[in-house]
Design a protein around this motif. Sequence first.
Motif, PDB file in Angstrom:
ATOM      1  N   SER A   3     -46.481  44.569  10.134  1.00 58.60           N
ATOM      2  CA  SER A   3     -45.707  44.557  11.382  1.00 58.60           C
ATOM      3  C   SER A   3     -44.389  45.302  11.256  1.00 58.60           C
ATOM      4  O   SER A   3     -43.751  45.284  10.199  1.00 58.60           O
ATOM      5  CB  SER A   3     -45.417  43.103  11.747  1.00 58.60           C
ATOM      6  N   SER A   4     -43.942  45.881  12.381  1.00 53.55           N
ATOM      7  CA  SER A   4     -42.631  46.538  12.382  1.00 53.55           C
ATOM      8  C   SER A   4     -41.493  45.524  12.213  1.00 53.55           C
ATOM      9  O   SER A   4     -40.359  45.914  11.929  1.00 53.55           O
ATOM     10  CB  SER A   4     -42.437  47.330  13.676  1.00 53.55           C
ATOM     11  N   GLU A   9     -31.297  38.558  14.738  1.00 57.41           N
ATOM     12  CA  GLU A   9     -32.027  39.406  15.696  1.00 57.41           C
ATOM     13  C   GLU A   9     -32.418  40.749  15.061  1.00 57.41           C
ATOM     14  O   GLU A   9     -31.731  41.251  14.159  1.00 57.41           O
ATOM     15  CB  GLU A   9     -31.139  39.643  16.932  1.00 57.41           C
ATOM     16  N   TYR A  50     -40.951  34.945   9.904  1.00 59.65           N
ATOM     17  CA  TYR A  50     -42.179  35.684  10.224  1.00 59.65           C
ATOM     18  C   TYR A  50     -42.159  37.047   9.525  1.00 59.65           C
ATOM     19  O   TYR A  50     -43.137  37.452   8.880  1.00 59.65           O
ATOM     20  CB  TYR A  50     -42.297  35.859  11.740  1.00 59.65           C
ATOM     21  N   SER A  69     -47.748  34.423  15.050  1.00 49.08           N
ATOM     22  CA  SER A  69     -47.146  35.725  15.358  1.00 49.08           C
ATOM     23  C   SER A  69     -45.961  35.663  16.309  1.00 49.08           C
ATOM     24  O   SER A  69     -45.400  36.700  16.656  1.00 49.08           O
ATOM     25  CB  SER A  69     -48.213  36.654  15.938  1.00 49.08           C
ATOM     26  N   ARG A  89     -31.891  34.479  19.073  1.00 48.92           N
ATOM     27  CA  ARG A  89     -32.498  34.164  17.772  1.00 48.92           C
ATOM     28  C   ARG A  89     -31.425  34.003  16.704  1.00 48.92           C
ATOM     29  O   ARG A  89     -30.378  34.664  16.793  1.00 48.92           O
ATOM     30  CB  ARG A  89     -33.474  35.275  17.379  1.00 48.92           C
TER      31      ARG A  89
HETATM   32  O1  G4F Z   1     -41.574  39.911  22.739  1.00 42.43           O
HETATM   33  P1  G4F Z   1     -40.895  39.386  21.554  1.00 42.43           P
HETATM   34  O2  G4F Z   1     -40.964  37.904  21.358  1.00 42.43           O
HETATM   35  O3  G4F Z   1     -41.463  40.190  20.327  1.00 42.43           O
HETATM   36  P2  G4F Z   1     -40.923  40.462  18.837  1.00 42.43           P
HETATM   37  O4  G4F Z   1     -40.020  39.410  18.369  1.00 42.43           O
HETATM   38  O5  G4F Z   1     -40.415  41.870  18.798  1.00 42.43           O
HETATM   39  O6  G4F Z   1     -42.262  40.348  17.992  1.00 42.43           O
HETATM   40  C1  G4F Z   1     -43.483  40.947  18.398  1.00 42.43           C
HETATM   41  O7  G4F Z   1     -43.590  42.242  17.843  1.00 42.43           O
HETATM   42  C2  G4F Z   1     -43.705  42.275  16.419  1.00 42.43           C
HETATM   43  C3  G4F Z   1     -43.817  43.744  16.001  1.00 42.43           C
HETATM   44  O8  G4F Z   1     -42.509  44.247  15.793  1.00 42.43           O
HETATM   45  C4  G4F Z   1     -44.888  41.464  15.957  1.00 42.43           C
HETATM   46  F1  G4F Z   1     -44.996  41.516  14.621  1.00 42.43           F
HETATM   47  C5  G4F Z   1     -44.720  40.031  16.429  1.00 42.43           C
HETATM   48  O9  G4F Z   1     -45.849  39.261  16.061  1.00 42.43           O
HETATM   49  C6  G4F Z   1     -44.609  40.051  17.945  1.00 42.43           C
HETATM   50  O10 G4F Z   1     -45.830  40.526  18.478  1.00 42.43           O
HETATM   51  O11 G4F Z   1     -39.333  39.768  21.590  1.00 42.43           O
HETATM   52  C7  G4F Z   1     -38.882  41.094  21.746  1.00 42.43           C
HETATM   53  C8  G4F Z   1     -37.386  41.120  21.921  1.00 42.43           C
HETATM   54  C9  G4F Z   1     -36.602  40.295  20.892  1.00 42.43           C
HETATM   55  O12 G4F Z   1     -35.529  41.060  20.414  1.00 42.43           O
HETATM   56  C10 G4F Z   1     -36.065  39.107  21.655  1.00 42.43           C
HETATM   57  O13 G4F Z   1     -34.809  38.604  21.188  1.00 42.43           O
HETATM   58  O14 G4F Z   1     -37.067  40.516  23.188  1.00 42.43           O
HETATM   59  C11 G4F Z   1     -35.922  39.701  23.040  1.00 42.43           C
HETATM   60  N1  G4F Z   1     -35.934  38.684  24.099  1.00 42.43           N
HETATM   61  C12 G4F Z   1     -34.961  38.557  25.059  1.00 42.43           C
HETATM   62  N2  G4F Z   1     -35.256  37.513  25.849  1.00 42.43           N
HETATM   63  C13 G4F Z   1     -36.854  37.725  24.279  1.00 42.43           C
HETATM   64  C14 G4F Z   1     -36.420  36.982  25.383  1.00 42.43           C
HETATM   65  N3  G4F Z   1     -37.994  37.429  23.615  1.00 42.43           N
HETATM   66  C15 G4F Z   1     -38.742  36.403  24.056  1.00 42.43           C
HETATM   67  N4  G4F Z   1     -39.896  36.119  23.422  1.00 42.43           N
HETATM   68  N5  G4F Z   1     -38.340  35.623  25.142  1.00 42.43           N
HETATM   69  C16 G4F Z   1     -37.189  35.883  25.837  1.00 42.43           C
HETATM   70  O15 G4F Z   1     -36.861  35.177  26.796  1.00 42.43           O
END
Ligand code: G4F
Length: 338
Positions: free
Chosen positions: A124-125, A295, A148, A83, A292
């Motif tokens: 998932s969204s 994005e 994903y 995930s 990413r």
């Molecule tokens: O917390 P994220 O890694 O979640 P993401 O990619 O939205 O996915 C989560 O939600 C989905 C539902 O829409 C699920 F299906 C999935 O399994 C998961 O639970 O990232 C959120 C946002 C992204 O746009 C990313 O580019 O945060 C941004 N971001 C900015 N800095 C970061 C970071 N994400 C992560 N993980 N780490 C960073 O340092």
Amino acid sequence: MKKKALCTGITGQAGFYLAKFLLSKGYEVYGMYRRTSLDIGERIDPIIKDIHLVEGDVIDPDSIIKVLQETKPDEVYHLAAQSFVPASWTQVFSTGQITALGTLNMLEGIRLVDKNIKFYNAASSEMFGKVQETPQKESTPFYPRSPYGVAKVYGYWITKNYRESYNMFVCNGILFNHESPKRPKQFVTRKITNSVAKIKLEKQEYFELGNLDARRDWGFAGDYVEAMWKMLQQDKPDDYVISTGETHSVREFVEESFKVVGMNIVWEGEGINEVGKVDENIVVKVNPKFYRPAEVDVLTGDCTKAKNILGWQSNTKFKELVKMMVESDLEDLKWVLI
Ligand code: G4F
């Protein structure tokens, strides 16, 4: 007779909250987990004595059949997946196997063992990806932006197809981002709250993030699991968007987290040179390694259908969620020496 539920992905954040919720409803809960060398109890320790853990792997159809035959569940909640979105580019094949074909294996197992078992699929969204309309609802076309997201689209459609082909009671929950103190620390919300708590306790100077302007519809995982259950209590199976309807940026999440610990963050610079400062000390840096390849810029869900049919709505507001997570991290870290 107690109702029996089988949850895949029991060791994850949603697995914990769902199992807790089902126990409160009087269910006998079976949690399917994949054997690894890691401690499976990290998140589920508080309820581990109240549930039955069964070993199985969603990419091993034989193990699924055995688990279904042995546990004889009334309801299956399929939460298991690879995930973490960034890992879907580095482990592209296994993401497809686990997240897409794992769902097919669960459905096929149920079809073979007992077609009357009700099935919830965690869609998932992320499937909306490059959004085709705002807000996103059940009829919004998908445009996934990660391996994903693509795998989740397969899971969504194969679930719908089993409903239409075999008349099975199977539902897709299109859940928007759901967070909590149980969120693993590589996801952005928990990464932020954990780092802010460490900075407050002087255990860390700064942390690094990627895209500060990505926007998400963040809700509390504890609220969302009730919607999963409600979907399986309806007369007819269907698919539902589950969201708060509010969107906030990563930047706002950082600002709000610092507010919780009484610190005010000020941003300076642009792009990869942008930094966040508190009292002239750098506390946030941008590192392009967290960008990413493609994005998802902004997600906002419209859960009117869930409100009208399931009588469900999200109870936890953004600020409450941030506060809950920061305070939980502060509490946990008090006991850590370094
Ligand atoms: O917390 P994220 O890694 O979640 P993401 O990619 O939205 O996915 C989560 O939600 C989905 C539902 O829409 C699920 F299906 C999935 O399994 C998961 O639970 O990232 C959120 C946002 C992204 O746009 C990313 O580019 O945060 C941004 N971001 C900015 N800095 C970061 C970071 N994400 C992560 N993980 N780490 C960073 O340092």
